[in-house]
Design an enzyme around this catalytic site. Structure first.
Site, PDB file in Angstrom:
ATOM      1  N   HIS A 190      22.723  49.504 -27.262  1.00  0.00           N
ATOM      2  CA  HIS A 190      23.124  48.239 -26.630  1.00  0.00           C
ATOM      3  C   HIS A 190      24.651  48.188 -26.726  1.00  0.00           C
ATOM      4  CE1 HIS A 190      19.145  47.183 -28.399  1.00  0.00           C
ATOM      5  NE2 HIS A 190      19.014  46.311 -27.435  1.00  0.00           N
ATOM      6  N   ASP A 230      25.850  47.169 -30.075  1.00  0.00           N
ATOM      7  CA  ASP A 230      25.648  48.104 -31.194  1.00  0.00           C
ATOM      8  C   ASP A 230      26.895  48.961 -31.374  1.00  0.00           C
ATOM      9  OD1 ASP A 230      22.980  47.333 -30.974  1.00  0.00           O
ATOM     10  OD2 ASP A 230      22.392  49.162 -29.909  1.00  0.00           O
TER      11      ASP A 230
END
Ligand code: XUL
Ligand code: CO
Length: 442
Positions: free
Chosen positions: A104, A107
């Site tokens: 993501h 992240d």
């Protein structure tokens, strides 16, 4: 910079079935081994995920983080820590020998004070990831935007009552899809974690459904505009974090895609533990996606039958995965998809080597399951039984009914005048279950 966080671990190699049970090494997974004419690695297309593996400190709602994750130290420069995390992540991917990873945006790059700062941080980290991918040969299975973590998305992104939140989510997806394209990603995923409701007392269901339809149409339009060649994937989950999530299972998504004329644009990313939360098996969800021609990719993990949560444990049931792989192979295999380990350690697994034990074990389970599924395909016992069971539909009356050449009237006449009284036939379930078990215990 290259990392040595896992200095106790060498690149994982094949050690075979007779190796010491605690030794780190593959017992079954051999990337070059041929199964049904294709390399194991190309069938399974393993991916490690960035979030559980590098962004989760081992906390839960009752307790603090237990895991040693120096890149999550508080008070440090967030971008320096993000670079440290990237170094460790690529050290892990390459030592493990997975061909892919997934991420993501949040992240890989921390959220900034405003949209522009967040976007600039992501761009810097995407440059760094591109260099790491070049260096290690690890590729991107999929990228995705986190449209659920920040408080602005508490009432949804696409389905938010505030159109400016919809706009913010749209901006984020545009940027992350382009970043995914830049890294050569094979797919782009949309998981609508907050696209659902907490209470119907404050929710306009029809409007929210139309908003989600509009959002997904815009995403597909943009994919074509920029010429992104990867597959767009929607990931079902019935609930958690919301009480009810609109993309609850494969069948619900298929109906949704038909309503908004998007069946050619999206395929499904099926996760084991999301299927079981929906009261379905992983095998069921895969078979349903194959039946509708929308199987995309798989998030490998497992739940715990003793409780009802999304425990995201590593897969370890050869039986469950054999049945899943049987459906995948019957459906023609994963094209741009793969097996992404959307799985996390238990809080007590505090040694750096635990991450390797978890992934290596799961890769072996899937490799063994692939071999079993190939045996089931090759000896075609199940297929032979199924073909025979439906053979009445391949010609004669069955084919006429299917082609619309019969009416209720003509069938009524056939039954009354022809004196037809069909007899029940065995479905053979126990015999077929024994057949599967014979393959599992070979
Ligand atoms: C959450 C989940 C997500 C998606 C990507 O349960 O599975 O990590 O896979 O957003
Ligand atoms: Co997932």
């Amino acid at each position: 910079m290259s990392s040595s966080f896992f200095s106790d671990v060498d690149a994982i190699s094949f050690v075979g079935r007779d190796a010491d049970p605690d030794a780190l090494g593959f017992r079954v997974y051999e990337p070059d081994r041929m199964v049904l004419g294709k390399r194991m690695e190309d069938h399974l297309r393993f991916s490690a995920c960035y979030w559980h593996t590098f962004c989760w400190p081992g906390d839960d709602v009752f307790g603090d983080g237990t895991l040693d994750r120096p890149w999550q130290a508080s008070g440090g420069d967030p971008m320096a820590l993000a670079h440290m995390k990237l170094d460790v992540a690529f050290e892990f991917f390459s030592k493990l020998g997975v061909p892919f990873f997934c991420f993501h945006d949040r992240d890989i790059a921390p959220e900034g004070d405003n949209y522009r700062e967040s976007a600039a941080r992501l761009d810097e980290m995407i440059d760094a990831a591109a260099a790491k991918m070049e260096e290690t040969d690890v590729q991107l299975l999929w990228g995705t935007a986190n449209l659920f973590g920040h408080p602005r998305y508490a009432a949804g992104a696409a389905t938010n009552p505030d159109p400016y939140v919809f706009a913010y989510g749209a901006a984020q997806v545009k940027h992350v899809m382009e970043a995914t394209q830049r890294l050569g990603g094979a797919n782009y995923v949309l998981w609508g974690g907050r696209e659902g409701y907490e209470t119907l007392l404050n929710t306009d269901l029809r409007r929210e459904s139309d908003q989600l339809g509009r959002f997904l149409s815009l995403v597909a339009e943009h994919k074509h505009k920029i010429g992104f060649e990867g597959t767009l994937l929607i990931e079902p989950k019935p609930h958690e974090p919301t009480k009810h999530q609109y993309d609850s299972d494969v069948a619900a998504i298929y109906a949704f895609l038909q309503k908004y004329d998007l069946t050619d644009e999206y395929r499904i990313n099926i996760e084991v533990n999301h299927a079981t939360l929906a009261g379905k098996s992983f095998q069921h969800e895969i078979a349903t996606a194959v039946a509708h021609g929308i199987l995309g990719s798989l998030d490998a993990n497992r739940g715990d039958p003793q409780n009802g949560w999304d425990t995201d444990q590593f897969p370890n049931s050869v039986e469950e995965m054999t049945l899943a792989l049987y459906e995948v192979l019957r459906g023609g295999g994963l094209s741009t998809g793969g097996f992404n380990f959307d799985a996390r350690l238990r809080r007590q697994s505090v040694d750096p080597t635990d991450l390797f034990h978890a992934h290596v074990g799961a890769m072996d389970v899937l490799a063994e399951s692939l071999i079993n599924a190939a045996v089931l395909i090759e000896d075609s016992t199940l297929k032979g039984f199924v073909d025979d069971r439906y053979k009445g539909w391949t010609g004669g009356l069955g084919a006429e009914i299917a082609a619309g050449k019969q009416s209720l009237e003509s069938l009524h006449a056939l039954v009354t005048e022809g004196g037809i009284e069909p007899k029940p036939r065995s479905g053979g379930q126990e015999m077929l279950e024994n057949r599967v078990n014979a393959v599992l215990r070979r």
